[in-house]
Design a protein around this motif. Structure first.
Motif, PDB file in Angstrom:
ATOM      1  N   LEU A  42       0.860  -1.175   0.000  1.00  0.00           N
ATOM      2  CA  LEU A  42       0.000   0.000   0.000  1.00  0.00           C
ATOM      3  C   LEU A  42       0.898   1.228   0.000  1.00  0.00           C
ATOM      4  CD1 LEU A  42      -2.967   1.014   0.223  1.00  0.00           C
ATOM      5  CD2 LEU A  42      -2.605   1.104   2.704  1.00  0.00           C
ATOM      6  N   LEU A  43       0.737   2.075  -1.018  1.00  0.00           N
ATOM      7  CA  LEU A  43       1.528   3.294  -1.162  1.00  0.00           C
ATOM      8  C   LEU A  43       0.605   4.496  -1.072  1.00  0.00           C
ATOM      9  CD1 LEU A  43       3.573   2.139  -4.282  1.00  0.00           C
ATOM     10  CD2 LEU A  43       4.200   1.865  -1.892  1.00  0.00           C
ATOM     11  N   ASP A  44       1.048   5.548  -0.370  1.00  0.00           N
ATOM     12  CA  ASP A  44       0.213   6.741  -0.241  1.00  0.00           C
ATOM     13  C   ASP A  44       0.243   7.571  -1.526  1.00  0.00           C
ATOM     14  OD1 ASP A  44       2.538   8.334  -0.202  1.00  0.00           O
ATOM     15  OD2 ASP A  44       2.419   8.725   1.949  1.00  0.00           O
ATOM     16  N   SER A  45      -0.405   8.718  -1.512  1.00  0.00           N
ATOM     17  CA  SER A  45      -0.547   9.538  -2.727  1.00  0.00           C
ATOM     18  C   SER A  45       0.784  10.083  -3.240  1.00  0.00           C
ATOM     19  CB  SER A  45      -1.516  10.695  -2.470  1.00  0.00           C
ATOM     20  OG  SER A  45      -1.016  11.525  -1.444  1.00  0.00           O
ATOM     21  N   THR A  46       1.825  10.068  -2.414  1.00  0.00           N
ATOM     22  CA  THR A  46       3.146  10.526  -2.862  1.00  0.00           C
ATOM     23  C   THR A  46       4.033   9.359  -3.287  1.00  0.00           C
ATOM     24  OG1 THR A  46       4.191  10.452  -0.676  1.00  0.00           O
ATOM     25  CG2 THR A  46       3.029  12.493  -1.277  1.00  0.00           C
ATOM     26  N   GLY A  47       3.502   8.130  -3.207  1.00  0.00           N
ATOM     27  CA  GLY A  47       4.269   6.949  -3.571  1.00  0.00           C
ATOM     28  C   GLY A  47       5.062   6.348  -2.426  1.00  0.00           C
ATOM     29  N   GLU A  48       4.877   6.892  -1.220  1.00  0.00           N
ATOM     30  CA  GLU A  48       5.579   6.374  -0.046  1.00  0.00           C
ATOM     31  C   GLU A  48       4.964   5.055   0.420  1.00  0.00           C
ATOM     32  OE1 GLU A  48       8.301   7.317   1.979  1.00  0.00           O
ATOM     33  OE2 GLU A  48       8.719   8.601   0.255  1.00  0.00           O
ATOM     34  N   GLY A  68      -8.553   8.763   1.072  1.00  0.00           N
ATOM     35  CA  GLY A  68      -7.503   9.414   0.289  1.00  0.00           C
ATOM     36  C   GLY A  68      -7.215   8.629  -0.975  1.00  0.00           C
ATOM     37  N   THR A  69      -6.116   8.958  -1.621  1.00  0.00           N
ATOM     38  CA  THR A  69      -5.709   8.286  -2.847  1.00  0.00           C
ATOM     39  C   THR A  69      -4.566   7.337  -2.531  1.00  0.00           C
ATOM     40  OG1 THR A  69      -6.375  10.174  -4.178  1.00  0.00           O
ATOM     41  CG2 THR A  69      -4.837   8.619  -5.190  1.00  0.00           C
ATOM     42  N   TRP A  70      -4.736   6.082  -2.900  1.00  0.00           N
ATOM     43  CA  TRP A  70      -3.778   5.027  -2.606  1.00  0.00           C
ATOM     44  C   TRP A  70      -3.421   4.253  -3.875  1.00  0.00           C
ATOM     45  CZ3 TRP A  70      -1.915   4.953   2.255  1.00  0.00           C
ATOM     46  CH2 TRP A  70      -2.671   5.579   3.246  1.00  0.00           C
ATOM     47  N   THR A  71      -2.196   3.753  -3.924  1.00  0.00           N
ATOM     48  CA  THR A  71      -1.779   2.805  -4.949  1.00  0.00           C
ATOM     49  C   THR A  71      -1.570   1.476  -4.253  1.00  0.00           C
ATOM     50  OG1 THR A  71      -0.697   4.510  -6.262  1.00  0.00           O
ATOM     51  CG2 THR A  71      -0.012   2.245  -6.669  1.00  0.00           C
ATOM     52  N   VAL A  72      -2.107   0.417  -4.831  1.00  0.00           N
ATOM     53  CA  VAL A  72      -1.933  -0.926  -4.306  1.00  0.00           C
ATOM     54  C   VAL A  72      -1.119  -1.684  -5.348  1.00  0.00           C
ATOM     55  CG1 VAL A  72      -3.093  -2.952  -3.379  1.00  0.00           C
ATOM     56  CG2 VAL A  72      -4.192  -0.720  -3.198  1.00  0.00           C
ATOM     57  N   ASN A  80       4.123  -8.529 -11.886  1.00  0.00           N
ATOM     58  CA  ASN A  80       3.780  -7.407 -11.028  1.00  0.00           C
ATOM     59  C   ASN A  80       2.596  -6.654 -11.611  1.00  0.00           C
ATOM     60  OD1 ASN A  80       6.127  -8.063  -9.574  1.00  0.00           O
ATOM     61  ND2 ASN A  80       7.362  -6.717 -10.840  1.00  0.00           N
ATOM     62  N   GLY A  81       1.914  -5.901 -10.768  1.00  0.00           N
ATOM     63  CA  GLY A  81       0.808  -5.069 -11.224  1.00  0.00           C
ATOM     64  C   GLY A  81       0.440  -4.076 -10.154  1.00  0.00           C
ATOM     65  N   GLU A  82      -0.360  -3.096 -10.532  1.00  0.00           N
ATOM     66  CA  GLU A  82      -0.817  -2.123  -9.543  1.00  0.00           C
ATOM     67  C   GLU A  82      -2.148  -1.544  -9.961  1.00  0.00           C
ATOM     68  OE1 GLU A  82       2.502   0.660  -9.434  1.00  0.00           O
ATOM     69  OE2 GLU A  82       1.270   2.142 -10.456  1.00  0.00           O
ATOM     70  N   ALA A  83      -2.829  -0.981  -8.978  1.00  0.00           N
ATOM     71  CA  ALA A  83      -4.120  -0.339  -9.200  1.00  0.00           C
ATOM     72  C   ALA A  83      -4.237   0.816  -8.228  1.00  0.00           C
ATOM     73  CB  ALA A  83      -5.263  -1.333  -8.990  1.00  0.00           C
ATOM     74  N   SER A  84      -5.084   1.770  -8.560  1.00  0.00           N
ATOM     75  CA  SER A  84      -5.334   2.911  -7.684  1.00  0.00           C
ATOM     76  C   SER A  84      -6.730   2.795  -7.100  1.00  0.00           C
ATOM     77  CB  SER A  84      -5.233   4.217  -8.462  1.00  0.00           C
ATOM     78  OG  SER A  84      -3.916   4.423  -8.889  1.00  0.00           O
ATOM     79  N   VAL A  85      -6.877   3.325  -5.897  1.00  0.00           N
ATOM     80  CA  VAL A  85      -8.175   3.359  -5.240  1.00  0.00           C
ATOM     81  C   VAL A  85      -8.230   4.652  -4.439  1.00  0.00           C
ATOM     82  CG1 VAL A  85      -7.376   1.981  -3.280  1.00  0.00           C
ATOM     83  CG2 VAL A  85      -9.813   2.060  -3.807  1.00  0.00           C
ATOM     84  N   SER A  86      -9.381   5.312  -4.440  1.00  0.00           N
ATOM     85  CA  SER A  86      -9.521   6.603  -3.756  1.00  0.00           C
ATOM     86  C   SER A  86     -10.782   6.635  -2.896  1.00  0.00           C
ATOM     87  CB  SER A  86      -9.566   7.741  -4.777  1.00  0.00           C
ATOM     88  OG  SER A  86      -8.378   7.807  -5.515  1.00  0.00           O
TER      89      SER A  86
END
Length: 101
Positions: A42-48, A68-72, A80-86
């Protein structure tokens, strides 16, 4: 071996989905087959980096987060893969991550 608790779509007893923001989902391959054992971050909106769990054998994962806005992001031997969720409020917010090489 990771010490993360077993993940799944069912919320643990005592969790009030009207007060908690829950991000839950499944890691799948390109054919839609579940990918178990993937490291899900789980990454925050700044990619942390914020948290990491290991997907269950059926590809399920779960995080408790804040609105908030998250990248999973999923990392596995299958790719590998990723998705966003807000999520804007409490509740269960589902996201699917498709991994590929």
């Amino acid at each position: 071996m990771c010490g993360a608790p077993v993940q799944g779509q069912n919320l643990p007893a005592g969790v009030d989905a009207e007060k908690e923001t829950v991000i839950t989902g499944k890691v799948v391959g390109e054919a839609g087959d579940p990918i178990g054992g993937a490291f899900v971050r789980l990454l925050d909106s700044t990619g942390e980096f914020t948290a990491e769990v290991v997907a269950s054998g059926s590809g399920d994962f779960r995080f408790f987060a804040a609105p908030g806005t998250w990248t999973v992001r999923a990392l596995s031997a299958s790719g590998n893969g990723e998705a966003s969720v807000s999520p804007e409020s409490a509740g269960v917010h589902e996201v699917s991550i498709t991994v590929s090489k």
